[in-house]
Design an enzyme around this catalytic site. Sequence first.
Site, PDB file in Angstrom:
ATOM      1  N   CYS A 333      56.941   7.059  55.473  1.00  0.00           N
ATOM      2  CA  CYS A 333      56.482   6.049  56.432  1.00  0.00           C
ATOM      3  C   CYS A 333      57.643   5.604  57.326  1.00  0.00           C
ATOM      4  O   CYS A 333      58.114   6.376  58.156  1.00  0.00           O
ATOM      5  CB  CYS A 333      55.807   4.892  55.714  1.00  0.00           C
ATOM      6  SG  CYS A 333      54.748   3.904  56.818  1.00  0.00           S
ATOM      7  N   HIS A 420      51.907   7.041  51.885  1.00  0.00           N
ATOM      8  CA  HIS A 420      52.380   6.416  50.654  1.00  0.00           C
ATOM      9  C   HIS A 420      51.594   6.998  49.481  1.00  0.00           C
ATOM     10  O   HIS A 420      50.443   7.409  49.624  1.00  0.00           O
ATOM     11  CB  HIS A 420      52.163   4.904  50.694  1.00  0.00           C
ATOM     12  CG  HIS A 420      52.968   4.201  51.734  1.00  0.00           C
ATOM     13  ND1 HIS A 420      54.338   4.084  51.661  1.00  0.00           N
ATOM     14  CD2 HIS A 420      52.594   3.562  52.881  1.00  0.00           C
ATOM     15  CE1 HIS A 420      54.777   3.406  52.712  1.00  0.00           C
ATOM     16  NE2 HIS A 420      53.744   3.082  53.469  1.00  0.00           N
TER      17      HIS A 420
END
Length: 490
Positions: A333, A420
Amino acid sequence: MTGLLIAGTTSDAGKTAVTTGLCRALARRGLKVAPYKAQNMSNNSMVCAGDDGGVEIGRAQWVQALAARATPEAAMNPVLLKPGSDRRSHVVLMGRPWGHVSSSDWLEGRRALAAAAHAAYDDLAGRYDVIVAEGAGSPTEINLRAGDYVNLGLARHAGLPTVVVGDIDRGGVFAAFFGTVALLSPEDQALIAGFVVNKFRGDPALLAPGLRDLERLTGRRVYGTLPWHPDLWLDSEDALELQGRRSARPGARRVAVVRLPRISNFTDVDAFGLEPDLDVVFASHPSALADADLVVLPGTRSTIADLAWLRSRGLDRAVLAHAAAGRPVLGICGGFQMLGRVIRDPHGVEGGTSEADGLGLLDIETDFVADKALRLPEGQWEATSASGYEIHHGRITPGPGGDEFPGGVRCGPVFGTMWHGAFEGDALRARFLTETLGVPASGASFPKAREDRIDLLGDLVEEHLDVDALLRLAEHAPPQGLPFLPPGSP
């Protein structure tokens, strides 16, 4: 309405563990149980399915829902505060972005949040047999009491009996228990039914006289003492837990996770810690990356600000040297965005600098937009199934360089993904470690490990706490005639 509030003497006292274990213990009794936390302040969050797309809740409440054998939903954590700086937080309300609050305008904004949070509790209470609510921090923060809707403000709203958890491993737990009650108003003291001692080491017989004195001095019972246990691992919500996180194994390959100041979703690397051939460490100095086999740049709530911090510490040069030596680098991310060519935030989504050059290891550009992506994607990498969850404002534009990787790209030894939780997938983790480090598949199952830890916590709660008494307490109003401890609230 059946419910119980688990409060704590401090942050990280054990509220989350007790709530999780109690959810599992009550679910084993065939009850329909829901966890609840009115407001969570954490950058560790999770996406779960909503009526019209993904919704975001605290990671701890997602795990507690698993413990309760319930479907996670936004009402279980109606208000999520995600700190982006020391004085500014992004607010998620009922799973959706709501705006930002600062320390100066918090008093005004929380009235609307309180109403929504209490409405969410009432909704859950109408659909579940038992609600196990978790407080936040301490209920005795004198400066915050007037607007409290998370601790005893919730207990007053719902008539919840309250049990206070204290961490005896830190020392001073008896003073903390007594002081927590004694600094409350008479109205709030009447809601405190008793205590749970957490993380006790040693012979319980040595503790027993102190517990009897605590009950005599406060007029409230102790519902049990949870022992310290070396194998208790749960997805944590609090960056405090990073201070003690590592999985040292002699001769193991070292995974160095850069400890960014505003790190988020650091549970992404928990699955690596499960592997017997890996040693996971959190690093904030370039020297810690020198002997690493794999460097991980994790997620962050403030990508550009943390990239500037990375450069100020010389960690950027350490990451570049690691990649130049042909050793693997993984960005997740915000960490993925740092590995690209440029990051632009023209609308001030992160509230700081509007543009910064990345490390240039991946051929991507990142642009921040107001809309937050909340998704549960699935895909493949070289015939290996992969899945994860997305929580981000950054939009990635890949260039022609690089190969596909689930949720991102790969260029030689450098990997990046917006997903994630991708490495919680056993197949992808095994494939990635074999490819990058030559580590053979261990057969470790992360989902099974999590479920085993939840069961272990449920077992400890069943063995060491009076669960039947806690259930009776939840089914009734707080006990009558609890004594007032002076001085009360100032």
